[in-house]
Design an enzyme around this catalytic site. Structure first.
Site, mmCIF file in Angstrom:
data_model
loop_
_atom_site.group_PDB
_atom_site.id
_atom_site.type_symbol
_atom_site.label_atom_id
_atom_site.label_comp_id
_atom_site.label_asym_id
_atom_site.label_seq_id
_atom_site.Cartn_x
_atom_site.Cartn_y
_atom_site.Cartn_z
ATOM 1 N N ASP A 7 0.864 -1.159 0.000
ATOM 2 C CA ASP A 7 0.000 0.000 0.000
ATOM 3 C C ASP A 7 0.919 1.232 0.000
ATOM 4 O OD1 ASP A 7 -2.390 1.604 0.407
ATOM 5 O OD2 ASP A 7 -1.789 1.767 2.501
ATOM 6 N N ASP A 9 -0.212 5.073 0.930
ATOM 7 C CA ASP A 9 -0.460 6.118 1.917
ATOM 8 C C ASP A 9 -0.410 5.585 3.339
ATOM 9 O OD1 ASP A 9 -0.964 8.122 -0.093
ATOM 10 O OD2 ASP A 9 -2.858 7.102 -0.473
#
Length: 217
Positions: A7, A9
């Site tokens: 991922d 953020d």
């Protein structure tokens, strides 16, 4: 060779690139700063609790790009990534990426942010392969709409499954690193789930699942 999926953020960077981009648009005058940023904060609070309809956020956040070309936006994104995002990249994340690269793993970033942001940030990280929210262009200009399945919650799994089929890859031995409860569907699909600086709901889930919790800085 296995997959190492990240991922973006709050996992690879200490912040959310979409919200930071909203502040950048306010700074350069593409949006009415006060009202736009207030709405952005409201929507991000919903995201944190897993209640956000990503379609609503994308419609809101892409409105300032309507009628702009990809080249025009990229011209602004490049210094934004250098000045704002690069100082937020976790050193521990870079070490983890390097370890997977040295092990011969194939590295992929999958994010619920817009592709033009995610790809520019991934390039700074030395990562070529990205799955993110794709934007529609009409007659060479952004329309404010998205294309295809959004890489959010179960959508990440669907997009990844299609990518695996296209690439002739599998999830055998795959690692996935994430901070968010929104990524639970994909965390539960991989052989090696890694929870990075988790939100409270994911921290509880990680404890139940016995997943390692990493504290990156």
């Amino acid at each position: 060779m296995a997959l190492a999926i990240f991922d973006l953020d709050e996992t690879l960077i200490d912040g959310d690139c979409a919200s930071l981009w909203s502040h950048e648009m306010a700074k350069i005058g593409w949006v009415d700063g006060e009202s736009f940023l207030r709405k952005d904060a409201e929507l991000m609070a919903e995201y944190a609790f897993g209640r956000l309809a990503m379609e609503d956020y994308m419609a809101f956040s892409l409105a300032p790009l309507v009628g702009r070309t990809a080249e025009e936006v990229a011209h602004v994104v490049a210094p934004f990534v250098e000045d704002v995002i690069e100082p937020l990249i976790y050193s521990d994340a870079m070490r983890c990426i390097t370890a997977h690269r040295m092990a011969g793993d194939r590295i992929l970033v999958i994010s619920a942010s817009a592709h033009f942001l995610v790809s520019a940030i991934a390039e700074r990280l030395g990562i070529d392969e990205v799955l993110a929210i794709d934007l529609e262009e009409r007659h060479g200009f952004y329309s404010g709409a998205t294309r295809g399945v959004l890489t959010y919650r179960e959508g990440k799994v669907r997009r990844l499954e299609q990518w695996l089929a296209d690439q002739g890859e599998s999830l055998a031995g795959a690692h996935f690193y994430s901070d968010s409860i929104n990524d639970l569907p994909l965390l539960q699909r991989v052989d090696f789930a890694h929870v990075v600086n988790p939100d409270p709901m994911l921290a509880e889930q990680a404890q139940r699942e016995g997943w390692p919790v990493l504290r990156w800085s």
